[in-house]
Design an enzyme around this catalytic site. Structure first.
Site, PDB file in Angstrom:
ATOM      1  CB  SER A 124      -0.866  -0.027   1.263  1.00  0.00           C
ATOM      2  OG  SER A 124      -1.417   1.231   1.541  1.00  0.00           O
ATOM      3  CE1 TYR A 149      -4.017  -2.262   5.169  1.00  0.00           C
ATOM      4  CE2 TYR A 149      -3.602   0.028   4.581  1.00  0.00           C
ATOM      5  CZ  TYR A 149      -3.798  -1.292   4.210  1.00  0.00           C
ATOM      6  OH  TYR A 149      -3.746  -1.649   2.880  1.00  0.00           O
ATOM      7  CE  LYS A 153      -1.518  -4.295   3.379  1.00  0.00           C
ATOM      8  NZ  LYS A 153      -1.692  -5.699   2.937  1.00  0.00           N
TER       9      LYS A 153
END
Length: 339
Positions: A124, A149, A153
């Site tokens: 991402s 989050y 990644k």
């Protein structure tokens, strides 16, 4: 015919990639725990392709299940989508994100490394944090993540790099995507979040369909032309096609390094208010929305320099923002008819 394991293959990006893989001549095996999707999308894959892919319902944190999948199938490549993915939720439930996103990746890597099966990792643009310069390239420094989050990644990529360092026969590609929206032209598959959507477009669609009262725009005091956050929105079908190209690159032995990274976006930034305006124009609707306070974890603006992916992968996004938002609304209307 090569077989690709698609984890999270009944999810939003996973279902579109499953279709693209089948249409490119691959066999696929799907595993999904259905935590943020429904089996309707598996039926949609079947309707579009005429194929009935092998499907496992289960959780990749379960080592025995992961071993079973690899024992029962001859897997040639892996595309790993399965992960918790909402920025806002990750701020309030960080341990859920660390447990789910790391354990599933480690369990997969153990199997992939033992058989030298190449892996495409769903990464991402959140790994760039708040970039100093725009647009971001693959050489843009990875900065402290703005959310748990985003951190999963970043660390996920580090886990893969460390794994390759210890296992030089193993190869991987991380695809850092920007903001996928839109739906397949058939309207048989699209974004189908369970509960209250965490992402802008699915929430917007539910407001447009009368299922929710009002769309909240988080902040209008950012340092952008209209004060709202800017993102690089990419059609999910374009994104899916890039995954097929990445798999083929590794299977054909064309990787130039054991680990490669590519940005996937359009190279154009649009603000939240711009997106709302385009949605209203292309679909002939008026949206009920209001400006509210900023949301924790949101980056002010980010968009991609996609030169490397365009030149090295031979891939380029084809769809414009009006196409994305038209297809998304067609999917929502079809969803409303299906109940």
């Amino acid at each position: 015919m090569k077989t690709v394991l698609v984890t999270g293959g009944v999810g939003y990006i996973g279902s579109h990639t499953s279709v693209a893989l089948i249409e490119s001549g691959y066999d696929i095996v799907i595993v999904d725990d259905l935590s943020n999707t429904r089996l309707d999308l598996l039926e949609g894959i079947k309707k579009i392709t005429g194929k009935d892919p092998k499907f496992y319902e289960g959780d990749l944190k379960d080592e025995k299940l992961v071993a079973k999948i690899f024992n029962e199938n001859q897997i040639d490549a892996i595309i790993h989508f399965a992960a918790s993915k909402a920025v806002g939720e990750s701020v309030t439930e960080p341990l859920k994100y660390y447990k789910n996103n790391f354990l599933s990746l480690v369990n997969l890597l153990e199997q992939a490394v033992s058989a030298s099966i190449p892996l495409v990792f769903s990464s991402s643009c959140t790994v760039y944090g708040t970039p100093d310069l725009l647009p971001v390239t693959e050489q843009t420094p990875v900065k402290p993540a703005q959310s748990p989050y985003g951190n999963t990644k970043q660390v996920g990529e580090e886990i893969i790099v460390d794994t390759i360092a210890a296992n030089p026969n193993f190869k991987a590609i991380s695809l850092r995507y920007f903001n996928p929206i839109g739906a397949h032209e058939s309207s048989h598959i699209g974004e189908l979040p369970l509960g209250v959507p965490n992402n802008l477009v699915p929430y917007l669609l539910q407001v447009a369909a009368g299922e929710r009262e009002c769309l909240s725009v988080f902040g209008d005091d950012y340092n952008t032309p209209d004060g709202t956050c800017i993102r690089d929105y990419i059609h999910v079908v374009d994104l899916a096609e890039a995954h097929v190209v990445a798999v083929k690159r590794m299977l054909d032995g064309l990787s130039k390094e054991p680990y490669e990274v590519f940005n996937l976006g359009t190279g154009q930034g649009n603000s939240v208010l711009e997106l709302i305006k385009v949605f209203e124009e292309v679909n002939g609707l008026k949206l009920n929305y209001k400006i509210v306070d900023r949301r924790a974890g949101d980056v002010e603006q980010i968009y991609a320099d996609t030169t490397f992916a365009n030149e090295e992968l031979g891939w380029k996004s084809r769809f414009e923002l009006p196409d994305m938002l038209r297809s998304a609304w067609n999917w929502q209307k079809n969803l409303s008819k299906l109940g």
